[in-house]
Write an enzyme that holds these catalytic residues in place. Structure first.
Site, PDB file in Angstrom:
ATOM      1  CB  SER A  20     -10.583  14.005 -42.278  1.00 33.90           C
ATOM      2  OG  SER A  20     -11.547  14.362 -43.343  1.00 33.90           O
ATOM      3  N   GLY A  21     -10.924  11.679 -45.101  1.00 29.76           N
ATOM      4  CA  GLY A  21     -10.879  11.491 -46.403  1.00 29.76           C
ATOM      5  C   GLY A  21     -11.770  12.339 -47.294  1.00 29.76           C
ATOM      6  N   GLY A  22     -12.001  12.055 -48.563  1.00 32.98           N
ATOM      7  CA  GLY A  22     -12.398  12.786 -49.604  1.00 32.98           C
ATOM      8  C   GLY A  22     -13.902  12.792 -49.349  1.00 32.98           C
ATOM      9  CB  SER A  24     -15.892   8.760 -44.991  1.00 31.33           C
ATOM     10  OG  SER A  24     -14.676   8.508 -45.230  1.00 31.33           O
ATOM     11  CB  VAL A  26     -11.992   7.560 -39.965  1.00 24.76           C
ATOM     12  CG1 VAL A  26     -11.701   6.274 -38.970  1.00 24.76           C
ATOM     13  CG2 VAL A  26     -11.977   7.261 -41.348  1.00 24.76           C
ATOM     14  CE  LYS A  41     -13.316   5.062 -43.545  1.00 24.40           C
ATOM     15  NZ  LYS A  41     -12.473   4.679 -44.528  1.00 24.40           N
ATOM     16  CG  ASP A 135      -9.757   4.136 -54.182  1.00 15.73           C
ATOM     17  OD1 ASP A 135      -9.983   4.417 -52.760  1.00 15.73           O
ATOM     18  OD2 ASP A 135      -8.850   4.526 -54.847  1.00 15.73           O
TER      19      ASP A 135
END
Length: 722
Positions: A20-22, A24, A26, A41, A135
């Site tokens: 888990s990201g800012g 999205s 996965v 994603k 990024d």
């Protein structure tokens, strides 16, 4: 959040959430159409509601899908399904570089260079397609179990609109380039800067700029001189340090001009660690340890951009949306006209193509009409059709000519004359697939990947899918199988080798060998019965099944210790066993004739007919009686030598003399031979003389070494001792 067991597109089964990201989440999923595991994603809900962000996200993800490189995570599909917007991509079994650095503290120099080269190769491939990552950080680099490094997350952080820009969505400020921190124009050299920061972290275990908040870190990228990495790791060679410092120069023009230039220097650093091949542009203050001053205007802009508590959107990002390509992000007042100019040739070309198609379609209608007229004339002469009141060139003819230029599907939907239905090319050979697409006015854009399921040279997947409506002459993305990347063990003739030889061969090919024993009535003990699997990827395990010979009946090992030898032999006979090696040993605790210890069998079991070895007690060890005597006397050599004894000398020794029972004399030296003058008194003093043969009689003798004559003899009487 998607639940395990749910389906997307009736094709992708969600198995579990893996990250888990800012912006999205996965998931690990299974594609049931191609029977393979994939990563899905999915955009979080707060971003899915922003149409501007979704549009940019789809555009960038589709651009990333064009990339096909061994060091880039493959993107298979970009899908909208209701409220869900998601990307289907390659699932890699491995860890991020960030986790790998955390586990090891810092990486070896050659390992760091190898990883940097692979990442730079992936970045270079993207830059060649005019795609800038923006990024680059260790969290977006995945190291698979076979050591291959792949760059992930192209395009996701670049679609943030003014309404959704938050500190969580901006990526890690620890790796951001000065121009990105300032909110200015960024290009391929921004990715090189971020890769330089990543290399710094690999070899030192730390990032060069850190702080209490994002603003202070962003300012450090702009203002602070970088501490050379050799300060934290003296083992860093000079060439690699120069490479890192050049990558992280404050001004883009002082960095490497391209990722390929960087790759060239990294490869040189492997063979010339102390070489001076890195070209440093004149005037690089950041490389010389100087601090760069920042203007108040830039400072205010940075504080505004990186303030997580702000309520208003960031205007700078409204003017320069994160993620635009180099041409759309160029700070020119004529950007709109540039885009219009870029569109005109394409629009004109489409118009020309459309016009040609209409001409061809019209010509076809005219020809068809002429044929109909001829047929009507012929049949009218034969059957008098013209005499019927209904004109053949009325509504029916018009309807037929209209239908001749249209195509419909099973739902009755009509295609434009510039559109076709996407044909099915799955599992076709590459050449036949290309031919089929050309027949349907389409061109094929192939990429290649390994597959354990689809035969080499055959199509694994296609995009768009079968049945979709597509424009004529458009490109179709087709993935073609390279065949399995696994080693075919059936070609190695392992059955003809010894277990040791087969093990060495498999290990030389990068495989792990596991030995498992099995009984076999036909294969000799110690020889290989079979192996599994028949195909194995590098780094995986191959099991060799080794024969233990025919099945053997096992019996419990009888307990013999402490039992008389005769009883022990009886127990062995009853169990169908035989005595092995036997010996005797004295013991103060085990009675004479009984078993002291035994050997044989394993885990309390032994095969029928096996042998058990044992040691029999001979009883306590017999003790021999000791006899000891003592003497305290002095021998005057002057009595022997006579006048002049003070200047004369003689060499003598002192010894014990005894006689065995058979009359054989035995001796032991009490004082070694030494030369003395006649004026010396020789002490004959011994407090504890032990008998040589256990008898109680003997004598101490003073012997002339040169002549062997006994000069003096002292009788001894020995007494028994406990």
């Amino acid at each position: 959040m998607l639940r395990p067991g749910s389906y997307l597109q009736d094709r992708y089964e969600i198995l579990e959430q893996v990250g888990s990201g800012g912006m999205s989440e996965v998931y690990k999923a299974k594609c049931h159409k191609l029977n393979r595991l994939v990563a899905v994603k999915v955009l979080k809900e707060e971003f899915s509601n922003d149409s501007t962000f979704v549009g940019k996200f789809k555009m960038e993800a589709q651009a990333a899908a064009r990339l096909s490189h061994p060091n880039i995570v493959n993107v298979y599909d970009v899908i909208d399904e209701g409220k869900f917007h998601y990307i289907v991509m390659e699932l890699i079994d491995g860890v991020t570089l960030k986790v790998y650095i955390a586990r090891k503290g810092k990486l070896e120099i050659k390992e760091s260079i190898g990883i940097a080269i692979q990442v730079a190769q992936g970045i270079a491939a993207a830059h060649e397609q005019n795609i800038i990552h923006r990024d680059i950080k260790p969290q977006n680099m995945i190291i698979s179990r076979d050591g291959k490094v792949k760059v992930a997350d192209f395009g996701i952080a670049r679609g943030v609109s003014t309404q959704t820009m938050t500190s969580a969505a901006m990526g890690s400020v620890h790796y951001i380039s000065p121009e990105q921190a300032r909110g200015g124009y960024s290009d391929a050299r921004s990715d090189i800067y971020s890769l330089g920061i990543t290399m710094y972290e690999m070899v030192t275990g730390r990032v060069p700029y850190d702080g209490d908040n994002t603003v202070s870190i962003a300012l450090a990228h702009l203002e602070d001189a970088m501490v050379p990495p050799s300060v934290y790791n003296p083992e860093i060679p000079a060439s690699l340090e120069r490479i890192i410092l050049k990558c992280t120069a404050k001004k883009p023009e002082n960095r490497y001009g391209s990722a390929n230039e960087l790759i060239g220097d990294l490869r040189k650093a492997l063979v010339q660690p102390d070489g001076e091949f890195v070209k440093e542009p004149a005037g690089i203050r950041a490389l010389k340890g100087h601090t760069v001053e920042i203007s108040g205007k830039d400072l205010a802009r940075i504080k505004e951009q990186y303030n997580p508590d702000r309520e208003e959107p960031v205007r700078e990002y409204a003017r320069r949306p994160v993620g635009e390509t180099a041409i759309t992000r160029h700070p020119s007042d004529n950007r709109r006209s540039q885009r219009a100019q870029d569109r005109r040739p394409r629009e004109q070309e489409d118009a020309v193509n459309s016009h040609i198609e209409r001409l061809l379609a019209g010509a076809g209608i005219v020809v068809a009409a002429i044929i109909v007229i001829v047929m009507v004339v012929v049949f009218s002469k034969l059957g008098g059709v013209f005499q019927s009141g209904s004109g053949l060139f009325g509504k029916e003819t018009t309807s037929q000519t209209q239908d001749a230029s249209l195509s419909t599907n099973e739902n009755g939907e009509t295609l434009k004359d510039t559109e076709v239905y996407m044909p099915d090319v799955l599992e076709l050979p590459e050449d036949l697939a290309e031919t089929k697409l050309k027949e349907n006015f389409l061109s094929m854009k192939p990429t290649y990947q390994a597959s354990d399921v689809v035969e080499k040279g055959y199509v694994i997947s296609q995009d768009p899918e079968y049945g979709a409506v597509v424009s004529k002459y458009s490109h179709v993305n087709v993935v073609v199988s390279l065949g399995s990347d696994k080693i075919d063990l059936t070609t190695l003739d392992l059955e003809t080798m010894t277990v040791a030889s087969a093990t060495r061969l498999l290990q030389d090919k990068g495989l792990t060998v596991q030995l498992t024993e099995e009984e076999s009535e036909t294969v000799e003990k110690g020889m290989m019965i079979r192996y599994e699997p028949e195909k194995a990827a590098e780094g995986s395990t191959v099991t060799l099944y080794v024969s233990t010979g025919p099945h053997m009946s096992m019996v419990p090992v009888p307990e013999l210790v402490g039992k008389p030898e005769q009883d022990a032999l009886a127990l062995l006979g009853e169990a169908g066993l035989l005595p092995g090696d036997t010996s005797t040993e004295s013991s103060d605790t085990v009675p004479k004739g009984s078993i002291i210890r035994q050997e044989g069998g394993q885990n309390g079991q032994i095969e029928v007919g096996g042998r058990i070895s044992y040691v029999v007690s001979s009883g306590p060890e017999a003790r021999q009686q000791r006899y000891v005597a003592s003497i305290n006397d002095v021998y005057d050599l002057g009595n022997l030598i006579g006048p002049g004894a003070g200047s004369a000398s003689v060499t003598v020794l002192v010894r014990l003399h005894q006689v065995d029972a058979d009359g054989t004399p035995v001796y032991r030296t009490l004082t070694d031979a030494k030369t003395i003058t006649g004026a010396v008194l020789l002490p004959i003093s011994y407090t504890s003389i032990e008998s040589l043969n256990g008898s109680d009689k003997g004598e101490v003798e003073v012997v002339d070494v040169e002549s062997g004559a006994v000069l003096k003899s002292y009788p001894l009487t020995f007494f028994p001792m406990d």
